[in-house]
Design a protein around this motif. Structure first.
Motif, PDB file in Angstrom:
ATOM      1  N   ALA A 252       0.819  -1.223   0.000  1.00 16.02           N
ATOM      2  CA  ALA A 252       0.000   0.000   0.000  1.00 16.02           C
ATOM      3  C   ALA A 252       0.854   1.275   0.000  1.00 16.02           C
ATOM      4  O   ALA A 252       0.579   2.194  -0.781  1.00 16.02           O
ATOM      5  CB  ALA A 252      -0.983  -0.007   1.167  1.00 16.02           C
ATOM      6  N   PRO A 253       1.916   1.354   0.819  1.00 18.57           N
ATOM      7  CA  PRO A 253       2.701   2.597   0.824  1.00 18.57           C
ATOM      8  C   PRO A 253       3.356   2.934  -0.517  1.00 18.57           C
ATOM      9  O   PRO A 253       3.572   4.099  -0.821  1.00 18.57           O
ATOM     10  CB  PRO A 253       3.781   2.342   1.894  1.00 18.57           C
ATOM     11  N   PHE A 254       3.673   1.920  -1.330  1.00 23.55           N
ATOM     12  CA  PHE A 254       4.272   2.239  -2.644  1.00 23.55           C
ATOM     13  C   PHE A 254       3.288   2.004  -3.796  1.00 23.55           C
ATOM     14  O   PHE A 254       3.676   1.789  -4.948  1.00 23.55           O
ATOM     15  CB  PHE A 254       5.606   1.510  -2.869  1.00 23.55           C
ATOM     16  N   GLY A 255       1.991   2.121  -3.464  1.00 24.88           N
ATOM     17  CA  GLY A 255       0.968   2.084  -4.502  1.00 24.88           C
ATOM     18  C   GLY A 255       0.842   0.726  -5.183  1.00 24.88           C
ATOM     19  O   GLY A 255       0.384   0.644  -6.324  1.00 24.88           O
ATOM     20  N   HIS A 256       1.242  -0.356  -4.497  1.00 21.66           N
ATOM     21  CA  HIS A 256       1.155  -1.727  -5.035  1.00 21.66           C
ATOM     22  C   HIS A 256       1.913  -1.855  -6.366  1.00 21.66           C
ATOM     23  O   HIS A 256       1.577  -2.705  -7.183  1.00 21.66           O
ATOM     24  CB  HIS A 256      -0.311  -2.164  -5.196  1.00 21.66           C
ATOM     25  N   ASP A 257       2.907  -1.009  -6.563  1.00 20.90           N
ATOM     26  CA  ASP A 257       3.631  -0.991  -7.844  1.00 20.90           C
ATOM     27  C   ASP A 257       4.967  -1.718  -7.692  1.00 20.90           C
ATOM     28  O   ASP A 257       5.985  -1.126  -7.316  1.00 20.90           O
ATOM     29  CB  ASP A 257       3.850   0.462  -8.296  1.00 20.90           C
ATOM     30  N   PHE A 258       4.951  -3.018  -8.009  1.00 16.72           N
ATOM     31  CA  PHE A 258       6.151  -3.837  -7.827  1.00 16.72           C
ATOM     32  C   PHE A 258       7.197  -3.604  -8.912  1.00 16.72           C
ATOM     33  O   PHE A 258       8.263  -4.226  -8.887  1.00 16.72           O
ATOM     34  CB  PHE A 258       5.771  -5.322  -7.707  1.00 16.72           C
ATOM     35  N   LYS A 259       6.891  -2.694  -9.854  1.00 16.49           N
ATOM     36  CA  LYS A 259       7.928  -2.326 -10.834  1.00 16.49           C
ATOM     37  C   LYS A 259       8.913  -1.328 -10.218  1.00 16.49           C
ATOM     38  O   LYS A 259      10.008  -1.136 -10.732  1.00 16.49           O
ATOM     39  CB  LYS A 259       7.282  -1.716 -12.090  1.00 16.49           C
ATOM     40  N   LYS A 260       8.519  -0.721  -9.110  1.00 14.63           N
ATOM     41  CA  LYS A 260       9.431   0.205  -8.426  1.00 14.63           C
ATOM     42  C   LYS A 260      10.626  -0.560  -7.856  1.00 14.63           C
ATOM     43  O   LYS A 260      10.505  -1.732  -7.492  1.00 14.63           O
ATOM     44  CB  LYS A 260       8.693   0.937  -7.296  1.00 14.63           C
ATOM     45  N   SER A 261      11.755   0.129  -7.776  1.00 17.27           N
ATOM     46  CA  SER A 261      12.969  -0.526  -7.260  1.00 17.27           C
ATOM     47  C   SER A 261      12.801  -0.816  -5.765  1.00 17.27           C
ATOM     48  O   SER A 261      11.968  -0.209  -5.089  1.00 17.27           O
ATOM     49  CB  SER A 261      14.182   0.384  -7.466  1.00 17.27           C
ATOM     50  N   GLN A 262      13.644  -1.728  -5.262  1.00 22.49           N
ATOM     51  CA  GLN A 262      13.622  -2.044  -3.830  1.00 22.49           C
ATOM     52  C   GLN A 262      13.836  -0.781  -3.001  1.00 22.49           C
ATOM     53  O   GLN A 262      13.188  -0.577  -1.977  1.00 22.49           O
ATOM     54  CB  GLN A 262      14.730  -3.063  -3.487  1.00 22.49           C
ATOM     55  N   ASP A 263      14.768   0.073  -3.458  1.00 18.96           N
ATOM     56  CA  ASP A 263      15.055   1.305  -2.719  1.00 18.96           C
ATOM     57  C   ASP A 263      13.833   2.228  -2.680  1.00 18.96           C
ATOM     58  O   ASP A 263      13.526   2.800  -1.634  1.00 18.96           O
ATOM     59  CB  ASP A 263      16.238   2.051  -3.357  1.00 18.96           C
ATOM     60  N   ASP A 264      13.159   2.371  -3.830  1.00 16.06           N
ATOM     61  CA  ASP A 264      11.974   3.235  -3.867  1.00 16.06           C
ATOM     62  C   ASP A 264      10.866   2.682  -2.963  1.00 16.06           C
ATOM     63  O   ASP A 264      10.176   3.436  -2.275  1.00 16.06           O
ATOM     64  CB  ASP A 264      11.446   3.375  -5.299  1.00 16.06           C
ATOM     65  N   ARG A 265      10.736   1.352  -2.976  1.00 16.31           N
ATOM     66  CA  ARG A 265       9.706   0.743  -2.119  1.00 16.31           C
ATOM     67  C   ARG A 265      10.030   0.971  -0.643  1.00 16.31           C
ATOM     68  O   ARG A 265       9.163   1.326   0.148  1.00 16.31           O
ATOM     69  CB  ARG A 265       9.618  -0.774  -2.368  1.00 16.31           C
ATOM     70  N   ARG A 266      11.315   0.754  -0.300  1.00 17.86           N
ATOM     71  CA  ARG A 266      11.729   0.929   1.092  1.00 17.86           C
ATOM     72  C   ARG A 266      11.542   2.380   1.526  1.00 17.86           C
ATOM     73  O   ARG A 266      11.083   2.661   2.640  1.00 17.86           O
ATOM     74  CB  ARG A 266      13.180   0.493   1.259  1.00 17.86           C
TER      75      ARG A 266
END
Ligand SMILES: [Mg+2]
Length: 279
Positions: A252-266
């Motif tokens: 939820a915090p990264f908009g369920h967008d698993f294309k984002k990098s690990q760093d962006d998700r973290r």
């Protein structure tokens, strides 16, 4: 003198670099995986959930107006035979060995490695799960498994669960896997509706918001609003098994967008924390 300082700096940096290279690898899932795999607190939490489910099942059986699927169950369900809808992964079956593998390899979920894990049939029951399912069946309640494992993964899943004594459905297909029908997407509402046509749904159990409602993919504020809307259901007809290792809470915090990098998700997850500014 300058040369000595430069040499000292070089040695210092080299040592620092060496320590970092040989240090224990960092992985965001270590604590959560350790907790589900090794803590007695997790085992106690799971037993608590299934003990409550048993009490609620007895209560629901006596009340023909009771349904756990308000969005899918249409009127006139009071005389239908009873059923429960249960998620499999991290609700009934513990796949923490796959999580452990990801921590050790510092890698993330991939359908190929997940499929290989499923085919090993190495998942084990969550404490209390087999006993609850057998209890429900003994009361004449049909136990449906609504899982986002795929149809291709169904035979291994059945083998794995049959080995531990989970009810297998008799002449009814009680394993409803993702995409077995064109409209059976990872959102589980269409599968809940399929069951609710013929059964009165007494309980739903899951480890993920999506095991209860299709309105799980919003941001945090939207998820909270949906949670509030259904507040009276939790602990009554909706029962959660704790899973801190993965789920829509994490994405939820990264908009369920698993294309984002690990760093962006973290970064997004850190941004979602409530943090004391410090002393
Ligand atoms: Mg699950």
């Amino acid at each position: 003198m300058t040369r000595i300082i430069a040499l000292a700096l070089a040695i210092g940096l080299g040592l620092a670099g060496g320590v970092a290279a040989q240090g224990v690898p960092q992985n965001d899932n270590l604590n959560a995986t350790l907790w589900t795999q090794r803590s007695v607190e997790f085992k106690g939490t799971a037993l608590t959930a299934f003990a409550l489910a048993k009490l609620r099942l007895d209560e629901a059986l006596k009340d023909p107006n009771w349904t756990a699927a308000p969005d899918e169950q249409k009127g006139g369900f009071g005389s239908l035979p009873p059923a429960v809808i249960l998620d499999i992964d991290e609700t009934l079956m513990d796949n923490s060995a796959y999580q452990g593998w990801m921590v050790m390899k510092d890698t993330s979920f991939d359908p190929k490695t997940w499929n290989a894990f499923v085919n090993t049939r190495a998942s084990v029951p969550i404490p209390g799960a087999v006993e609850f399912c057998q209890y429900a069946e003994s009361k004449g309640v049909k136990v449906f498994y609504v899982s986002n494992r795929t149809g291709e993964e169904e035979p291994a899943t059945r083998d794995n669960m049959a080995k531990f004594g989970f009810p297998m459905g008799g002449n009814v297909d009680t394993f409803l896997m993702a995409r077995e029908r064109p409209d059976w997407t990872s959102a589980k509402g269409t599968r809940r509706a399929h069951i609710a046509k013929d059964y009165r749904v007494l309980l739903m159990m899951g480890d993920n918001f999506g095991d209860f409602t299709d309105e799980y993919r919003g941001g945090e504020a939207e998820r909270l609003a949906v949670f509030e809307k259904h507040k009276a259901r939790w602990g009554r007809e909706w029962i959660v098994v704790a899973n801190p290792t993965y789920g829509s809470f994490e994405s939820a915090p990264f908009g369920h967008d698993f294309k984002k990098s690990q760093d962006d998700r973290r970064q997004a997850k850190r941004g979602a924390l409530t943090a004391w500014p410090g002393p």
